[in-house]
Design a protein around this motif. Structure first.
Motif, PDB file in Angstrom:
ATOM      1  N   ASP A 125      40.904  39.299  52.198  1.00 30.37           N
ATOM      2  CA  ASP A 125      41.666  39.275  50.774  1.00 30.37           C
ATOM      3  C   ASP A 125      40.642  39.999  49.357  1.00 30.37           C
ATOM      4  N   PHE A 126      39.459  40.090  49.885  1.00 32.23           N
ATOM      5  CA  PHE A 126      38.536  40.675  48.716  1.00 32.23           C
ATOM      6  C   PHE A 126      38.110  41.880  48.978  1.00 32.23           C
ATOM      7  N   LYS A 127      38.621  42.592  50.148  1.00 30.91           N
ATOM      8  CA  LYS A 127      38.051  43.949  50.514  1.00 30.91           C
ATOM      9  C   LYS A 127      38.127  44.861  49.166  1.00 30.91           C
ATOM     10  N   ASP A 128      39.297  44.924  48.476  1.00 28.41           N
ATOM     11  CA  ASP A 128      39.343  45.939  47.502  1.00 28.41           C
ATOM     12  C   ASP A 128      38.857  45.664  46.265  1.00 28.41           C
ATOM     13  N   LYS A 129      38.046  44.530  46.189  1.00 30.65           N
ATOM     14  CA  LYS A 129      37.759  43.971  44.780  1.00 30.65           C
ATOM     15  C   LYS A 129      36.203  44.527  44.646  1.00 30.65           C
ATOM     16  N   LYS A 130      35.781  44.758  43.469  1.00 33.09           N
ATOM     17  CA  LYS A 130      34.463  45.408  43.155  1.00 33.09           C
ATOM     18  C   LYS A 130      33.639  44.330  43.206  1.00 33.09           C
ATOM     19  N   ILE A 131      32.235  44.572  43.522  1.00 32.97           N
ATOM     20  CA  ILE A 131      31.323  43.586  43.773  1.00 32.97           C
ATOM     21  C   ILE A 131      31.103  42.621  42.497  1.00 32.97           C
ATOM     22  N   LYS A 132      30.840  43.591  41.389  1.00 38.14           N
ATOM     23  CA  LYS A 132      30.567  43.173  39.991  1.00 38.14           C
ATOM     24  C   LYS A 132      31.558  42.112  39.595  1.00 38.14           C
ATOM     25  N   ASN A 133      32.788  42.040  40.250  1.00 43.21           N
ATOM     26  CA  ASN A 133      33.819  40.813  39.885  1.00 43.21           C
ATOM     27  C   ASN A 133      33.783  39.691  40.632  1.00 43.21           C
ATOM     28  N   LEU A 134      33.056  39.736  41.753  1.00 41.46           N
ATOM     29  CA  LEU A 134      32.943  38.454  42.704  1.00 41.46           C
ATOM     30  C   LEU A 134      32.034  37.369  42.147  1.00 41.46           C
ATOM     31  N   SER A 135      32.357  36.263  42.734  1.00 44.13           N
ATOM     32  CA  SER A 135      31.399  35.048  42.167  1.00 44.13           C
ATOM     33  C   SER A 135      30.182  35.246  43.120  1.00 44.13           C
ATOM     34  N   VAL A 136      28.993  34.294  42.783  1.00 47.23           N
ATOM     35  CA  VAL A 136      28.035  34.332  43.695  1.00 47.23           C
ATOM     36  C   VAL A 136      28.073  34.239  45.104  1.00 47.23           C
TER      37      VAL A 136
END
Length: 307
Positions: A125-136
């Protein structure tokens, strides 16, 4: 299990005339989960960087998958997966794009491996999200996914559960156990959460001020950390007879200074004390004892564990 995947011989690395690693001799056998323990600045990450090839200017030698030639070692590193420091370097690219870059870097044919690792660490579910917008924690999972690309035989994970919530700590622990038991992946892992490491590793290396001061198996550690009743009495011969005949146990060791180390009845010290007293034995001391991994580590390095 008998073959050794990694050996280091006198590995030494200096920064600014100070040894960060000082004559490290270690070995990791196939199938082990090797927990590397040490305070901040002890040399854990530097050692992992040397093993993974990220640091090349060092003294000493490394043997990887039985190869000691520098060029052959570099080739053997294709059988490794690593998560050291930065989980995903391209913060403005998506999870999938980071995995694709890593796939190409490793020379892995086909993109099926990306979908496989996304499912393994629950990142679909996260594959299209940019790394900068992810939690630690999610970034850590991306780093683990990158390390797992190409089905490595040997995983090097530096603080892989850093920033994860308790549920995901359990998930990652079970994933690593599954990879180890079902696929046979050998793992070198460091973590500040020693209680968690104690539930995962089956061998430990304790590093302090750049020196590997002890290597110990989980069985050896459990024996040293085993809970027991420390009993000091006035009459050892009579006390041991009472333990044998009245409590029906021989699971104890007699130590100097009239001390008995009893491995049964650890949670029933009152019962033991009452019985010995009723039989005319003077009990000078009775208390449960034993080390956790944290306290054992603190004892070995000669200080107080301080995260």
């Amino acid at each position: 299990m008998d073959s050794i995947i990694l050996r280091t011989f006198g590995v030494t690395k200096a920064y600014k005339n100070s040894n960060v690693l000082d004559g490290i001799n270690m070995s990791i056998r196939r199938g082990q989960i090797y927990g590397l323990i040490g305070l901040n600045g002890a040399g854990k990450t530097t050692l992992m960087r040397v093993i993974s090839g990220l640091v090349t200017n060092y003294n000493g030698n490394i043997e990887l998958f039985g190869e000691s030639n520098v060029e052959k070692i570099q080739k053997e590193r294709s059988r490794m997966g690593c998560l050291i420091e930065t989980p995903a370097p391209y913060y403005y690219k998506t999870v999938y794009e980071n995995l694709e870059i890593e796939r190409l870097h490793k020379g892995i044919p086909g993109k099926e491996c990306i979908e496989k690792v996304l499912k393994l660490v629950d990142l679909v579910d996260f594959k299209d999200k940019k790394i900068k917008n992810l939690s630690v924690g999610t970034k850590q999972r991306v780093g683990i996914a990158m390390a797992l690309l190409g089905d490595p035989e040997f995983l090097i994970l530096d603080e892989p559960i850093n920033g994860l919530d308790p549920v995901w700590i359990i998930e990652i622990r079970e994933l690593l156990k599954r990879l180890n038991k079902e696929v046979g992946v050998t793992i070198l892992i460091s973590s500040h959460i020693l209680e968690e490491l104690h539930q995962l590793a089956n061998c430990y290396g304790i590093i302090h001020k750049g020196k590997l001061i002890e290597q110990i198996t989980d069985k050896e550690l459990d024996e040293k950390c085993k809970k027991f009743l420390h009993i000091k009495v006035d009459n050892i011969p009579n006390a041991t007879v009472i333990l044998n005949t009245k409590l029906k146990t021989s699971n104890f060791t007699v130590l100097p200074n009239n001390i008995i180390k009893l491995h049964d009845y650890v949670d029933n010290s009152g019962t033991v004390a009452k019985l010995l007293f009723s039989e005319g034995i003077i009990v000078e001391e009775i208390m449960p004892m034993g080390d956790s991994l944290e306290s054992y580590f603190s004892k070995v390095i000669g200080g107080v564990l301080d995260d």
